[in-house]
Motif scaffolding. Sequence first.
Motif, PDB file in Angstrom:
ATOM      1  N   GLY A   1      62.221  69.340  56.812  1.00 47.08           N
ATOM      2  CA  GLY A   1      62.357  70.273  56.373  1.00 47.08           C
ATOM      3  C   GLY A   1      61.297  71.128  55.736  1.00 47.08           C
ATOM      4  N   GLY A   2      60.154  70.805  55.920  1.00 48.64           N
ATOM      5  CA  GLY A   2      58.903  71.204  55.218  1.00 48.64           C
ATOM      6  C   GLY A   2      57.893  72.715  55.864  1.00 48.64           C
ATOM      7  N   ILE A   3      56.506  72.314  55.452  1.00 50.27           N
ATOM      8  CA  ILE A   3      56.752  73.189  56.139  1.00 50.27           C
ATOM      9  C   ILE A   3      54.912  72.590  56.077  1.00 50.27           C
ATOM     10  N   PHE A   4      54.835  73.172  57.510  1.00 48.26           N
ATOM     11  CA  PHE A   4      52.988  72.641  57.397  1.00 48.26           C
ATOM     12  C   PHE A   4      51.771  74.132  58.132  1.00 48.26           C
ATOM     13  N   LYS A   5      50.711  73.692  57.499  1.00 46.97           N
ATOM     14  CA  LYS A   5      49.397  74.176  57.642  1.00 46.97           C
ATOM     15  C   LYS A   5      48.850  73.864  57.790  1.00 46.97           C
ATOM     16  N   ILE A   6      47.891  74.479  58.563  1.00 44.55           N
ATOM     17  CA  ILE A   6      46.399  73.416  59.103  1.00 44.55           C
ATOM     18  C   ILE A   6      45.392  74.871  59.218  1.00 44.55           C
ATOM     19  N   ARG A   7      44.400  75.115  58.465  1.00 49.75           N
ATOM     20  CA  ARG A   7      43.338  75.895  58.421  1.00 49.75           C
ATOM     21  C   ARG A   7      41.589  74.743  58.866  1.00 49.75           C
ATOM     22  N   SER A   8      40.979  74.970  60.047  1.00 52.81           N
ATOM     23  CA  SER A   8      39.526  74.332  60.720  1.00 52.81           C
ATOM     24  C   SER A   8      38.697  75.703  61.282  1.00 52.81           C
ATOM     25  N   LYS A   9      37.471  75.523  60.929  1.00 56.03           N
ATOM     26  CA  LYS A   9      36.475  76.632  61.075  1.00 56.03           C
ATOM     27  C   LYS A   9      34.945  75.850  61.721  1.00 56.03           C
ATOM     28  N   LYS A  10      35.067  75.788  62.932  1.00 56.23           N
ATOM     29  CA  LYS A  10      33.179  74.629  63.441  1.00 56.23           C
ATOM     30  C   LYS A  10      32.136  74.958  62.296  1.00 56.23           C
ATOM     31  N   ASN A  11      32.430  73.522  62.166  1.00 62.18           N
ATOM     32  CA  ASN A  11      30.885  73.346  60.932  1.00 62.18           C
ATOM     33  C   ASN A  11      31.184  73.190  59.345  1.00 62.18           C
ATOM     34  N   GLU A  12      32.745  73.707  59.621  1.00 66.20           N
ATOM     35  CA  GLU A  12      33.362  74.017  58.038  1.00 66.20           C
ATOM     36  C   GLU A  12      34.084  72.924  57.614  1.00 66.20           C
ATOM     37  N   GLY A  13      34.408  71.978  58.131  1.00 66.42           N
ATOM     38  CA  GLY A  13      35.380  71.003  58.523  1.00 66.42           C
ATOM     39  C   GLY A  13      37.235  71.645  58.152  1.00 66.42           C
ATOM     40  N   THR A  14      38.079  70.778  58.259  1.00 70.97           N
ATOM     41  CA  THR A  14      39.520  71.120  58.162  1.00 70.97           C
ATOM     42  C   THR A  14      40.295  70.357  57.481  1.00 70.97           C
ATOM     43  N   TYR A  15      41.240  71.353  57.274  1.00 76.09           N
ATOM     44  CA  TYR A  15      41.945  71.466  56.315  1.00 76.09           C
ATOM     45  C   TYR A  15      43.664  71.277  56.001  1.00 76.09           C
ATOM     46  N   ILE A  16      44.226  70.553  55.563  1.00 73.68           N
ATOM     47  CA  ILE A  16      45.815  70.653  56.132  1.00 73.68           C
ATOM     48  C   ILE A  16      46.306  70.297  55.174  1.00 73.68           C
ATOM     49  N   ASP A  17      47.541  71.509  54.634  1.00 69.37           N
ATOM     50  CA  ASP A  17      48.287  71.762  53.551  1.00 69.37           C
ATOM     51  C   ASP A  17      49.758  71.251  53.770  1.00 69.37           C
ATOM     52  N   ILE A  18      50.328  70.593  53.030  1.00 69.59           N
ATOM     53  CA  ILE A  18      52.530  70.455  54.301  1.00 69.59           C
ATOM     54  C   ILE A  18      53.052  70.648  52.721  1.00 69.59           C
ATOM     55  N   ARG A  19      54.201  70.985  52.800  1.00 67.89           N
ATOM     56  CA  ARG A  19      55.019  71.414  51.152  1.00 67.89           C
ATOM     57  C   ARG A  19      56.331  70.263  51.626  1.00 67.89           C
ATOM     58  N   ILE A  20      56.719  69.529  50.872  1.00 69.17           N
ATOM     59  CA  ILE A  20      58.229  69.206  51.640  1.00 69.17           C
ATOM     60  C   ILE A  20      59.337  69.562  50.354  1.00 69.17           C
ATOM     61  N   PRO A  21      60.167  70.249  50.502  1.00 71.77           N
ATOM     62  CA  PRO A  21      61.829  69.367  48.851  1.00 71.77           C
ATOM     63  C   PRO A  21      61.853  68.638  49.048  1.00 71.77           C
ATOM     64  N   ARG A  22      61.310  68.263  47.971  1.00 70.06           N
ATOM     65  CA  ARG A  22      62.242  66.977  47.554  1.00 70.06           C
ATOM     66  C   ARG A  22      63.624  66.723  47.219  1.00 70.06           C
ATOM     67  N   LYS A  23      64.136  65.596  47.757  1.00 73.82           N
ATOM     68  CA  LYS A  23      65.648  65.100  47.872  1.00 73.82           C
ATOM     69  C   LYS A  23      66.322  65.061  46.850  1.00 73.82           C
ATOM     70  N   GLU A  24      67.100  66.277  46.279  1.00 77.31           N
ATOM     71  CA  GLU A  24      68.010  66.592  44.936  1.00 77.31           C
ATOM     72  C   GLU A  24      69.126  64.829  45.302  1.00 77.31           C
ATOM     73  N   ASN A  25      69.770  64.303  44.533  1.00 73.85           N
ATOM     74  CA  ASN A  25      70.275  63.543  43.999  1.00 73.85           C
ATOM     75  C   ASN A  25      71.945  63.650  43.627  1.00 73.85           C
TER      76      ASN A  25
END
Length: 345
Positions: free
Chosen positions: A321-345
């Motif tokens: 149930g998460g959201i996956f985002k990736i950003r990258s550009k040549k000679n400027e590195g790579t960035y990965i952002d992930i957000r996952i909803p936590r499990k409710e008790n």
Amino acid sequence: MKEMRSIRFWFLQSFLMTALFSSLFFFIGLQIYLSIVKNPSINVATTFWLLIYVFIILIIVGSYFGLKGSYLIKGRLGDILIYVSTLRSGKFSERIVTYEKDEIGLITDELNQLAKYIQEQVHSMQRLADEKSMLAQSAHAAAVMEERQRIARDLHDAVSQQLFALGMMSSAALRMFEIDLDKAKQQLHEIANIAAKAQMEMRALLLHLRPIQLSEDSLCDGVIKLIHELKNKTNIEFNASVDEVTHLSKSAEEHLFRIIQEALSNTLRHADASKVKLILTEKENYIYLFISDNGKGFDWQKAKIASYGLKTMRERCEEVGGIFKIRSKKNEGTYIDIRIPRKEN
């Protein structure tokens, strides 16, 4: 694309048109009165002054109620727009307050029900992922890990022999200094570069074939162990901030750990990076993971179609149930952002 007009404009327009037509009908009524009554109490000039007076009054009253009504409607529609944006960002636990039981109130109620339904589906996906993980562990995990370890041992032995041969070649090249100093130095540099790249490739492949297991460790401990191992075996500088995460199922922890392994493996094999930043934290109702490097980057629009690794990371993230985002550009590195909803008790 048509030009968007504010709803306030339409409210004002409708009230002003009402004022105009009301004044016109009032004037027509006065003229009919003058034509029918033989001795009217007013004349034509007076009707014009009355028309102007009534028109001004209606314009003022219409503008006031038009602005007031549009302000209320626009405010409520603005709340709905903000709430839809919130849902699109993945915050399904948020709810919008219903003030009136009218058509807009019905829309807000339906949106709240939709958010609740989506949230339940996310929880269902997490439960299904847990069940899938348990079945996979009982049926295939042992056999798969045993086979991976066997392949990893064979690969390790083969690559180690190659690296040993490169070392012997380096020693032989050093002895060439007396014959051709420049050529010997050039050969040594080439051999050293090849050896370093071979070692980096071997470690990245071993990370795929013989991954660290969480076992009884928490996600935090597993990530710290993984980073510690890579620090000892590579020249990459790691800047890591790993918080203890307590509201994730075992399956979600396993998926998130595999995503981290895949991302770091890709960095070792392809990025030519010297620095890696990793942040794992839990805030409010979500688990956040951020991974970046200062490598050569890539065109992610093309890579997302062809890269099996990126596809695997995205699928693992979406399974819980998460959201996956990736950003990258040549000679400027790579960035990965992930957000996952936590499990409710």
